[in-house]
Design a protein around this motif. Structure first.
Motif, mmCIF file in Angstrom:
data_model
loop_
_atom_site.group_PDB
_atom_site.id
_atom_site.type_symbol
_atom_site.label_atom_id
_atom_site.label_comp_id
_atom_site.label_asym_id
_atom_site.label_seq_id
_atom_site.Cartn_x
_atom_site.Cartn_y
_atom_site.Cartn_z
ATOM 1 N N ILE A 75 18.877 -8.068 2.759
ATOM 2 C CA ILE A 75 19.035 -6.613 2.663
ATOM 3 C C ILE A 75 20.516 -6.282 2.792
ATOM 4 O O ILE A 75 21.197 -6.768 3.698
ATOM 5 N N ALA B 250 17.113 -4.195 -1.146
ATOM 6 C CA ALA B 250 16.156 -4.935 -0.318
ATOM 7 C C ALA B 250 15.432 -5.941 -1.197
ATOM 8 O O ALA B 250 14.571 -5.576 -1.996
ATOM 9 N N LEU C 152 12.492 -4.147 6.377
ATOM 10 C CA LEU C 152 13.153 -2.940 5.873
ATOM 11 C C LEU C 152 13.090 -1.807 6.884
ATOM 12 O O LEU C 152 14.082 -1.111 7.103
ATOM 13 N N THR D 265 5.686 -0.896 0.042
ATOM 14 C CA THR D 265 6.819 -0.189 0.654
ATOM 15 C C THR D 265 6.471 1.272 0.923
ATOM 16 O O THR D 265 6.786 1.811 1.990
#
Length: 422
Positions: A64, A251, A271, A377
């Motif tokens: 990331i 990411a 994340l 996500t």
């Protein structure tokens, strides 16, 4: 947009990234060379995550990167491009040495959903990480090393009437008739004693170099375009695009091809931990972060399907994405892709500002739809998300195909997305 320069660099990036661990390391290498600070998860990196910071964090095969503008404050939104570093392949088993009838073979397990037939009769490389007893990680790659051999047609006269390899019997590659076993060879290449290797995460990849071809040089063949084409597009957009007022995040997760459920996968905490760490460093609390997330966007970038010239009936009759026609906006009524009307409007503005063509994609109703990190996500973070990707032929083959213009189109659109100008 210089599509030639972009595709040449994509080839170099893929060549440097034979495993997810190598891909994460290559992203980090390029970013630290550009002035990003490599973070150590075992220390409190929040102290260096203030306005103006450029940060990169590697967790196993995931990476990331975060670029924070000088003007960042409590409610500065995030613009996140999410992708994945892994591809369908074969992974070495814990005891990888085996043999039969004078041949040395590597014992492998199927990883994800590769097109099995495409992996036969190719010179394969082994690549990944070895971990020694003291906990040190060593990246390793062999170059051309092994091959999964077809049975000759003289011994299987019906092979062209249907080929369904047995995953246990038929997929174990040969690598010699004499010499060291697999782990001993890998340990030697890594410069460590084989007796000190306590664990390994090693996969097989096609060793052939990426290449342009075709009458006009407009086609590009390579392994792992799903999904290193998206990782590279996000990376080049981050490095070469103009910084806007949003906090930009790349990411690139591991393990998407097997469900993303790991500490380095999109279903894991990585994340969320990074976003919370950046927000806390900017003075926010949990409610401030929730407000920020509501005003942010995630672009889930994963390769999609161009219409196959020999099997067009497998595609939706009214949505016909073509090679060279620009990145796909991926839509699915059952939320296998996350794009909704608001996301479609954002993508249309983004591509218009980037002067990039784009194409809507939906699956044929009779063909089950794949999925991406997008729904994961959106569910895990609660962030508005849309799904896009480069159109390919032969997805999940050992060697995939795209038009040379499409990866550059995706990168140009990602740069505008990061800038917040659309």
């Amino acid at each position: 947009m210089d599509a030639t320069a972009h595709i040449d660099d994509l080839g170099r990036f893929v060549s440097a990234s034979p495993s997810s661990y190598h891909a994460a390391a290559e992203v980090a290498r390029r970013l630290t060379a550009a002035g990003y600070t490599l973070l150590d998860e075992t220390v409190n990196w929040g102290r260096v995550a203030g306005p103006g910071a450029r940060l990169v964090l590697v967790r196993d095969g995931a990476v990331i990167a975060v670029a924070i503008p000088e003007t960042a404050g409590l409610y500065t939104p995030f613009r996140i491009l999410g992708a994945h570093t892994d591809s369908p392949t074969f992974k070495l088993k814990p005891r990888p040495a085996m043999g039969s009838n004078g041949w040395l073979q590597a014992a492998v397990e199927v990883y994800g959903g590769p097109i099995l037939a495409s992996w036969f009769d190719r010179e394969l490389e082994l690549a990944g990480r070895l971990v020694t007893r003291d906990g040190t990680t060593h990246l390793v790659r062999t170059g051309p090393f092994a091959r999964i051999p077809h049975l000759a047609i003289h011994l299987d006269r019906e092979v062209n009437n249907g080929f369904t390899p047995d995953k246990q019997r038929d997929l174990q590659p040969v690598f010699g008739v004499d010499g060291p076993d697999v782990l001993a060879h890998l340990a030697r290449l890594a410069g460590v004693d084989a007796t000190e290797v306590a664990g390994h995460d090693v996969v097989a990849v096609d060793s052939a170099a990426p290449a342009r071809f075709g009458a006009d040089g407009s086609l590009f063949a390579s392994g792992r375009l799903d999904n290193l084409s998206s990782v590279h597009a996000g990376l080049t957009a981050l490095l070469n695009g103009e910084m806007g007022e949003a906090i930009t995040v790349l990411a690139a997760f591991d393990h998407e091809e097997i469900g993303s459920e790991s500490r380095s996968g999109a279903a894991g905490p990585l994340l969320a931990e990074v976003l919370e760490g950046v927000s806390v460093a900017l003075g926010a609390d949990r409610l401030d972060l929730a407000r920020t997330i509501a005003g942010s966007w995630c672009l889930s970038a994963d390769a999609g399907h161009a219409v196959h010239p020999n099997r067009p009936e497998r595609h939706d009759p009214t949505h016909r994405p073509t090679a060279g026609g620009g990145p796909l906006l991926k839509i699915n009524a059952n939320q296998r892709y996350t794009t909704d009307a608001a996301g479609a409007a954002l993508w249309a503005r983004t591509c218009a500002a980037a002067n990039v063509p784009w194409q809507p994609f939906v699956s044929n109703n009779s063909v089950p739809c794949g999925s991406t990190i997008g729904p994961i996500t959106a569910t895990r973070i609660g962030i508005p998300t849309l799904d896009v990707g480069t159109p390919l032929l032969s997805m999940h083959s050992a060697r995939e195909l795209c038009h040379v213009d499409d990866p550059a189109y995706l990168s140009a659109a990602a740069a505008v997305f990061f800038s917040g100008l659309a």
